[in-house]
Design a protein around this motif. Structure first.
Motif, mmCIF file in Angstrom:
data_model
loop_
_atom_site.group_PDB
_atom_site.id
_atom_site.type_symbol
_atom_site.label_atom_id
_atom_site.label_comp_id
_atom_site.label_asym_id
_atom_site.label_seq_id
_atom_site.Cartn_x
_atom_site.Cartn_y
_atom_site.Cartn_z
ATOM 1 N N UNK A 208 1.028 -1.033 -0.452
ATOM 2 C CA UNK A 208 0.113 -0.171 0.367
ATOM 3 C C UNK A 208 0.844 0.850 -0.089
ATOM 4 N N UNK A 209 0.138 2.148 -1.146
ATOM 5 C CA UNK A 209 1.699 3.765 -0.515
ATOM 6 C C UNK A 209 0.791 3.733 0.332
ATOM 7 N N UNK A 210 1.770 5.299 1.925
ATOM 8 C CA UNK A 210 1.498 5.578 2.525
ATOM 9 C C UNK A 210 0.769 6.346 2.520
ATOM 10 N N UNK A 211 -0.385 6.179 3.527
ATOM 11 C CA UNK A 211 -1.852 6.835 3.288
ATOM 12 C C UNK A 211 -2.876 6.295 2.457
ATOM 13 N N UNK A 212 -2.506 5.541 1.653
ATOM 14 C CA UNK A 212 -4.121 4.366 0.872
ATOM 15 C C UNK A 212 -4.860 4.216 1.913
ATOM 16 N N UNK A 213 -5.768 4.513 1.560
ATOM 17 C CA UNK A 213 -6.983 3.361 3.054
ATOM 18 C C UNK A 213 -6.536 1.748 2.723
ATOM 19 N N UNK B 118 -4.191 -5.681 14.781
ATOM 20 C CA UNK B 118 -2.823 -5.310 13.884
ATOM 21 C C UNK B 118 -1.827 -5.310 15.222
ATOM 22 N N UNK B 119 -0.946 -5.174 14.650
ATOM 23 C CA UNK B 119 0.842 -5.687 14.784
ATOM 24 C C UNK B 119 1.120 -4.957 13.855
ATOM 25 N N UNK B 120 1.779 -3.147 14.746
ATOM 26 C CA UNK B 120 2.005 -2.113 13.934
ATOM 27 C C UNK B 120 3.677 -2.659 13.901
ATOM 28 N N UNK B 121 4.340 -1.830 13.778
ATOM 29 C CA UNK B 121 6.100 -1.820 13.486
ATOM 30 C C UNK B 121 6.987 -2.041 14.390
ATOM 31 N N UNK B 122 5.840 -0.726 15.424
ATOM 32 C CA UNK B 122 6.840 -1.280 16.738
ATOM 33 C C UNK B 122 6.261 -1.956 17.944
ATOM 34 N N UNK C 2 2.473 4.965 9.677
ATOM 35 C CA UNK C 2 3.463 5.269 9.157
ATOM 36 C C UNK C 2 4.289 4.317 8.506
ATOM 37 N N UNK C 3 5.444 4.188 7.186
ATOM 38 C CA UNK C 3 5.961 2.724 6.620
ATOM 39 C C UNK C 3 6.245 0.904 7.229
ATOM 40 N N UNK C 4 6.097 0.737 6.524
ATOM 41 C CA UNK C 4 6.521 -0.122 7.375
ATOM 42 C C UNK C 4 5.579 -1.403 7.318
ATOM 43 N N UNK C 5 6.366 -2.599 7.908
ATOM 44 C CA UNK C 5 5.361 -3.738 8.329
ATOM 45 C C UNK C 5 4.824 -4.209 8.971
ATOM 46 N N UNK C 6 3.076 -4.388 8.726
ATOM 47 C CA UNK C 6 1.848 -4.773 9.573
ATOM 48 C C UNK C 6 1.910 -6.254 9.853
ATOM 49 N N UNK D 15 3.486 -1.255 4.225
ATOM 50 C CA UNK D 15 2.971 -0.096 4.324
ATOM 51 C C UNK D 15 4.503 1.002 3.322
ATOM 52 N N UNK D 16 4.529 1.152 1.886
ATOM 53 C CA UNK D 16 5.392 1.590 1.455
ATOM 54 C C UNK D 16 6.180 3.063 1.444
ATOM 55 N N UNK D 17 7.265 3.081 1.898
ATOM 56 C CA UNK D 17 7.689 4.352 1.616
ATOM 57 C C UNK D 17 7.776 5.548 0.611
ATOM 58 N N UNK D 18 6.718 6.348 1.519
ATOM 59 C CA UNK D 18 6.968 7.291 -0.267
ATOM 60 C C UNK D 18 8.177 8.038 -0.786
ATOM 61 N N UNK D 19 7.990 8.037 -1.629
ATOM 62 C CA UNK D 19 9.358 8.529 -2.772
ATOM 63 C C UNK D 19 9.455 9.643 -2.868
ATOM 64 N N UNK D 20 8.561 10.495 -3.188
ATOM 65 C CA UNK D 20 9.485 12.176 -3.809
ATOM 66 C C UNK D 20 7.707 13.498 -3.617
ATOM 67 N N UNK D 21 8.165 14.191 -3.453
ATOM 68 C CA UNK D 21 7.328 15.142 -2.860
ATOM 69 C C UNK D 21 5.508 15.621 -2.662
ATOM 70 N N UNK D 22 5.287 15.115 -4.058
ATOM 71 C CA UNK D 22 3.544 14.770 -4.628
ATOM 72 C C UNK D 22 3.413 13.911 -3.380
#
Length: 653
Positions: free
Chosen positions: A371-376, A411-415, A461-465, A488-495
């Motif tokens: 999933x993109x960062x911020x994607x539902x 949901x087990x979060x990256x933390x 946050x990006x990471x594996x859940x 959840x992938x890390x964002x790549x660019x400014x957009x």
């Protein structure tokens, strides 16, 4: 008798004391709430409960004392003592402790008797024109448990029997503007109704609650608790007249149970089979909770024996554990607008596979690769017969979606922290259609948006859940899925960063949960989605903004005005078609959501007056899933669904 509510003050500290050692269904407890008084303001300070007080007569007086457990940190446990005179109209209470919080240590309060009830709650009830509010039911009309005292029981009476004085504000009737209006409510409209029209809605804890008597819910539910996902929840519920209407004794009995059940949620009471998910967790009753004779159980799921056995044994009361909560739960755990539903904190232990499982059912979770960062975040749930069933069919209920709470998702979060997905609204399903899983129907599927709920965004946050689900079957079996990896992938660019910011706002999360809304309370969220569409039209995540805006435009929207009249905004099929057409062409949408989007797009085309285009959308839906290689059994269901949609739209036209 000395039980009841006592109130008094010592300097800048006020105490509300509840004595519960005699009278009707005594729980053998003493509890209290402490408040700090500063000038003309009063603030909540803390609560305590004495679970095993000693009660003894001393001449003309009665003395009650014991060790209390307090909500605030204390190096030592405080002792509490209350002395009652013969008239029980004035009480001396001393809170003592060799160490501890100086604010209350060594205080002596002179209290006056305030009420035979332990708590008092104001109920504001509004009824949409055409619906008829419930009044009362005679518990002796139909057969019940042996020895049950027959009485005329109202909703107010049911709570007063539990020790809660439920008083009512003047009821309101909401007229409907316009004729032939569709009075089926959806979650977005109900959410808007409470945030705009509950005159007592507060951003602070208070003993007040709103009940809306509406006509019907689009999904056919009997009731729902509004559980608005901010810091002040549990302030309102709704019941749906069309689903519970009737003048027969059976219908009146069911109406009473539905009203009390939904208001029970506002007091932070969980369903009977979910008490282990609270904080702190409570032990489940018999049958995994389905054996509870409680307002909070589901009649049809009662074990053993189902609905007939439930009514044959139900004494029209809360269980002992629920009674303790209503009377003596800490202030913030019970008062409306205080602690979130079911918890003081959302952290739970990950679901574990049972030691033995002979249910013959298998639960699976699926998610796309990333999933993109911020994607539902949307997952697919699949319930099927397990290999251990040896091909034997299984029958259970069809409530697989977590919004009906027979299915829970953790949901087990990256933390490493594990949280429970808690839907924004609680749908109560008092009827359960049986589903037979066999060779002709080997599985049922549901798509669930779990990215946002009552606690806010769960994938921030990006990471594996690691995501797991638990399904509570019709017989009480608890089927646990293997863990599903969600990346959840890390964002790549400014957009990507800017789009993620626009997607992860709290109001945007609520709009995704509600599939859009006209509510002014979500104006900023809608503005963010508009900015996504206008400025980032080519970004992959903009499809979700289009979906929310398109689905909301395609339907009508009910709004209560300031003078409590119901106005209905008609559908905007042109806007719906513009947005949903783009969504229907996007390959990133999961299959179940795509199916829903295309059927709503067809409805928008039909409402625009073009039935041929509506039918063409359904033909394209079938072709799309055929090209995806969907398995033949599911493909057959999709074809039937397309044919039924065509027939319904033709009839509507």
């Amino acid at each position: 008798m000395i039980s009841g509510l006592y109130q008094g003050q010592d300097g800048d500290s006020r105490l509300e004391l509840r004595i519960d050692v005699d009278g009707a269904r005594p729980t053998g407890r003493v509890s209290g709430d402490l408040f700090s008084v500063a000038g003309a303001t009063t603030s909540y300070f803390g609560s305590f409960v004495v679970t095993s007080p000693a009660v003894r007569a001393e001449g003309d007086e009665t003395r009650v004392d014991g060790h209390g457990t307090f909500t605030f940190d204390t190096p030592a446990t405080f002792g509490t003592a209350a002395t009652f005179g013969t008239a029980a109209t004035e009480v001396s209470v001393t809170l003592t402790g060799t160490t501890g919080t100086a604010t209350v240590a060594g205080r002596t309060y002179r209290l006056a008797f305030a009420s035979p009830y332990f708590r008092s709650v104001l109920l504001e009830q509004d009824t949409v024109a055409g619906a008829v509010p419930f009044v009362a039911y005679d518990t002796g009309t139909l057969p019940g448990p042996t020895g049950l005292t027959a009485r005329e029981l109202s909703v107010i009476g049911a709570f007063r029997e539990a020790g809660v004085d439920l008083t009512t504000a003047p009821p309101g009737v909401i007229p409907v503007e316009g004729s032939e209006a569709d009075l089926a409510w959806d979650d977005a409209e109900l959410h808007h109704a409470m945030t705009q029209q509950f005159s007592l809605l507060s951003d602070a804890p208070a003993w007040r609650v709103w009940l809306l008597v509406a006509s019907k819910h689009v999904a056919g539910y009997r009731g729902i608790m509004f559980d608005y996902n901010d810091a002040h929840q549990r302030q309102g519920s709704a019941v749906f007249y069309d689903a519970i209407r009737g003048d027969t004794p059976q219908a009146q009995r069911a109406q009473l149970r539905t009203y009390v059940h939904e208001l029970g949620h506002a007091f932070n009471l969980l369903h009977s089979w979910q008490k282990n998910l609270g904080t702190p967790p409570q032990p489940l009753g018999p049958g995994g909770g389905f054996g509870d004779l409680s307002w909070m159980n589901y009649v049809q799921n009662y074990q053993p024996g189902g609905e007939p056995a439930y009514w044959a044994a139900f004494p029209f009361q809360f269980t002992d554990v629920e009674l303790v909560h209503l009377r003596h739960g800490f202030y913030r755990d019970v008062a409306m607008g205080a602690n979130a539903f079911g918890t003081g904190a959302a952290e739970v232990a990950p679901f574990e596979q049972p030691v033995e499982d002979h249910s013959g059912l298998r639960l699976e979770l699926r998610a796309k690769d990333g999933f993109g960062f911020g994607e539902p975040v949307v997952v697919e749930l699949k319930l099927s017969t397990a290999p251990s069933a040896g091909g034997e069919p299984r029958t259970t209920h069809g409530h697989l979606h977590p919004d009906t709470e027979f299915t829970q998702v953790c949901i087990t979060q990256p933390s490493g922290r594990t949280v429970l997905y808690r839907p924004m609204m609680r749908h109560c399903v008092d009827t359960s259609r049986d589903i037979r899983l066999d060779s002709g129907n080997p599985a049922m599927y549901r798509s669930a948006y779990i990215g946002h709920g009552r606690d806010g965004h769960y994938f921030q946050q990006p990471g594996e859940y690691q995501v797991r689900a638990q399904y509570v079957a019709a017989d009480g079996s608890r089927i646990v899925s293997p863990a599903c990896l969600v990346r959840v992938r890390y964002p790549v660019g400014g957009d990507d960063h800017r789009v993620a910011e626009l997607m992860l706002g709290e109001e945007q999360g609520r709009l995704f949960s509600l599939l859009g809304s006209d509510s002014p309370a979500l104006r900023a969220g809608n503005a963010a989605l508009d900015e996504l569409i206008d400025r980032y039209a080519g970004h992959p995540l903009t499809v979700y903004a289009r979906m929310v805006k398109g689905l909301n435009a395609e339907r009508e929207f009910k709004a209560l005005t300031a003078d409590k009249r119901l106005r209905i905004r008609p559908p905007d099929p042109k806007q719906g078609i513009e947005q949903l057409t783009e969504v229907s062409r996007d390959a990133s949408i999961d299959n179940i959501t795509l199916n829903m989007v295309m059927r709503r797009l067809a409805r928008a085309e039909a409402r625009q007056g073009d039935l041929d285009r509506a039918n063409a959308v359904m033909d394209r839906m079938v072709a799309t899933f055929e090209a995806k290689g969907v398995n033949p059994i599911v493909m057959g269901q999709i074809r039937r669904q397309a044919d039924l949609t065509k027939a319904a739209l033709s009839a509507e036209a």
